[in-house]
Enzyme design. Structure first.
Site, PDB file in Angstrom:
ATOM      1  N   GLY A 138       0.816  -1.203   0.000  1.00 47.69           N
ATOM      2  CA  GLY A 138       0.000   0.000   0.000  1.00 47.69           C
ATOM      3  C   GLY A 138       0.849   1.252   0.000  1.00 47.69           C
ATOM      4  O   GLY A 138       2.087   1.185   0.040  1.00 47.69           O
ATOM      5  N   LYS A 193       4.426  -0.238  -9.738  1.00 46.32           N
ATOM      6  CA  LYS A 193       4.531   1.182  -9.363  1.00 46.32           C
ATOM      7  C   LYS A 193       5.990   1.619  -9.238  1.00 46.32           C
ATOM      8  O   LYS A 193       6.312   2.798  -9.475  1.00 46.32           O
ATOM      9  CB  LYS A 193       3.758   1.453  -8.070  1.00 46.32           C
ATOM     10  CG  LYS A 193       4.236   0.666  -6.845  1.00 46.32           C
ATOM     11  CD  LYS A 193       5.226   1.427  -6.009  1.00 46.32           C
ATOM     12  CE  LYS A 193       5.686   0.613  -4.820  1.00 46.32           C
ATOM     13  NZ  LYS A 193       6.619   1.380  -3.945  1.00 46.32           N
ATOM     14  N   ASP A 246      -0.514   3.446  -4.135  1.00 44.82           N
ATOM     15  CA  ASP A 246       0.937   3.320  -4.040  1.00 44.82           C
ATOM     16  C   ASP A 246       1.626   3.983  -5.225  1.00 44.82           C
ATOM     17  O   ASP A 246       2.720   4.542  -5.109  1.00 44.82           O
ATOM     18  CB  ASP A 246       1.316   1.840  -3.959  1.00 44.82           C
ATOM     19  CG  ASP A 246       2.596   1.615  -3.166  1.00 44.82           C
ATOM     20  OD1 ASP A 246       3.206   2.597  -2.697  1.00 44.82           O
ATOM     21  OD2 ASP A 246       2.985   0.442  -3.005  1.00 44.82           O
ATOM     22  N   VAL A 281      18.587  -0.341  -1.441  1.00 46.71           N
ATOM     23  CA  VAL A 281      18.091  -1.076  -2.600  1.00 46.71           C
ATOM     24  C   VAL A 281      17.070  -0.230  -3.354  1.00 46.71           C
ATOM     25  O   VAL A 281      16.145   0.340  -2.753  1.00 46.71           O
ATOM     26  CB  VAL A 281      17.439  -2.405  -2.165  1.00 46.71           C
ATOM     27  CG1 VAL A 281      16.748  -3.081  -3.356  1.00 46.71           C
ATOM     28  CG2 VAL A 281      18.495  -3.333  -1.571  1.00 46.71           C
TER      29      VAL A 281
END
Length: 335
Positions: A138, A193, A246, A281
Site C-alpha cells: 500500500g 509502481k 501506491d 536497494v
C-alpha cells in the site's frame, strides 16, 4: 484466528523496522531480525535503527535479534520484509526454524529475478502450497509509519482468517489495514509502481512539468491494470491502495527511492552512480526488467515500462526515451 501475541519481523531495513514498530504499538511482542549481528546489537542498545529509521524510537516490546532461531522460536506469525531478490534465500532460512504452519506475510514489492514469480508464489514454493500466506502492500513510506503518521495498507490473503490475523496485528493508532482475497492485484500493484516511479522521476528531473507527470501516472495506471488483469487481478484492487494509491505516492514524493533514482538519471548520473548515491536497494531497477519480460510473454503493451527499460539497460538517453513516448501514434484512450 486471534491476533498473535508475538510476531517476528524478518528484515531490519526501513520497511521491516517500520512494520515492527507499528505491531509493537499495538501492545504485542515483536522480534526484529537482521543479518548484521553488530547492527542488531547497536539497535538494541540505542533503541533506534539509526541507519534506516533515525528519530523513530523502538517500543519497549520490540526486541532486535541477529539469530534466526531466536527470532522465530515460539512466534505465532511472521512478516518477511526483505527485497524481492533476497526473498527465496531468506524464506529458505526461515523454513529451517518454523513449524506448525505459522502464518507468514510478505512485505516485499517486486518480482523474483529471472523467474518473474510473484513474492507469494516464491514463498509457497519454499514453505508449501497450503501454507497460510498473506501479502502487505500500500501507499506507505517507512519513516512516516515509524513516526506514527496516519497510513493505510491492503492485506491480501486467499484465506480470510489469515488476512484478518495480520490486519488485527497492524491496525490501530492511525494505521488502517484493509483485507482482500485478490493477492495477485495487491502484488502486481506493488511491483509495477516502482517501474513507473522511475519514469516519472526522469520526467520531473528533465523539468517537463506537471502535465507530463499527470499523464505518466495516469497512463502508467493503465499499464499496471493491463498486466494485472492479464494475471487475474481485479480492477478494483488496482484502483485501490496497493495499485493507484501506491503509484501516486511513489511517483510524487522524494521519499521514494525509485523516484529519486529517476531524478538522478535525468541529471546525467549513470545507473551505478544513482544507486550508490541513494545508498539502499532501488527495487525498481531490477523489477523493470522482469515486468518488461513478463509483459512480452503475455503480449501486453507497456510503453512507459519499455522506455524505462531502454534507459536502464540499453543506455538510451532519458530525453530520447521521453521523445519516443511523446511521438507514439494517436489512438483511443481505451485501447
Amino acid at each position: 484466528m486471534s491476533a498473535p501475541s508475538v510476531i517476528a519481523v524478518i528484515g531490519a531495513g526501513s520497511y521491516g523496522t517500520a512494520l515492527a514498530i507499528q505491531v509493537a504499538r499495538q501492545g504485542r511482542g515483536v522480534r526484529l531480525w537482521g543479518r548484521n549481528a553488530e547492527a542488531m546489537t547497536q539497535m538494541a542498545e540505542a533503541r533506534e535503527n539509526a541507519r534506516y529509521m533515525p528519530g523513530c524510537p523502538l517500543p519497549d516490546s520490540l526486541e532486535p535479534v541477529a539469530a534466526m532461531q531466536a527470532a522465530l522460536d515460539g512466534v505465532e506469525a511472521v512478516i518477511v520484509a526483505v527485497p524481492s531478490h533476497a526473498l527465496r534465500e531468506t524464506c529458505a532460512e526461515v523454513a529451517k526454524h518454523l513449524d506448525n504452519r505459522v502464518p507468514v506475510a510478505c512485505a516485499a514489492k517486486g518480482l523474483e529475478p529471472d523467474s518473474r514469480k510473484l513474492p507469494l508464489d516464491v514463498i509457497a514454493e519454499v514453505l508449501g502450497e497450503d501454507w497460510p500466506l498473506a501479502v502487505i502492500s500500500g501507499p506507505t513510506f517507512a519513516r512516516e509509519i515509524g513516526q506514527g503518521m496516519p497510513s493505510a495498507v491492503s492485506i491480501g490473503a486467499r484465506d480470510l482468517a489469515t488476512g484478518e490475523l495480520f490486519a488485527d496485528a497492524l491496525h490501530g493508532a492511525g494505521f488502517r489495514a484493509y483485507t482482500t482475497d485478490d493477492i495477485v492485484g495487491v502484488q502486481i500493484g506493488g511491483a509495477v509502481k516502482n517501474v513507473l516511479a522511475i519514469g516519472v522521476g526522469i520526467a520531473d528531473g528533465l523539468n517537463l512539468g506537471a502535465n507530463t507527470r499527470a499523464a505518466l501516472i495516469t497512463r502508467g495506471l493503465v499499464e499496471m491494470s493491463r498486466l494485472g488483469e492479464a494475471l487475474g487481478a481485479r480492477s478494483e484492487t488496482l484502483m485501490g491502495l496497493s495499485g493507484m494509491g501506491d503509484l501516486v505516492l511513489t511517483c510524487t514524493d522524494d521519499q521514494s527511492r525509485n523516484r529519486r533514482f529517476g531524478l538522478a538519471l535525468a541529471r546525467g548520473e549513470s545507473v551505478d552512480q544513482a544507486i550508490e548515491g541513494i545508498g539502499q536497494v532501488v527495487e525498481g531497477y531490477r523489477v523493470t526488467r522482469e515486468v518488461r519480460e513478463l509483459a512480452h510473454e503475455l503480449g501486453i503493451e507497456m510503453p512507459i515500462t519499455e522506455q524505462v527499460y531502454q534507459v536502464l539497460y540499453q543506455d538510451v538517453a532519458p530525453v530520447a526515451a521521453v521523445l519516443s513516448l511523446s511521438s507514439r501514434p494517436q489512438r483511443a484512450e481505451t485501447e
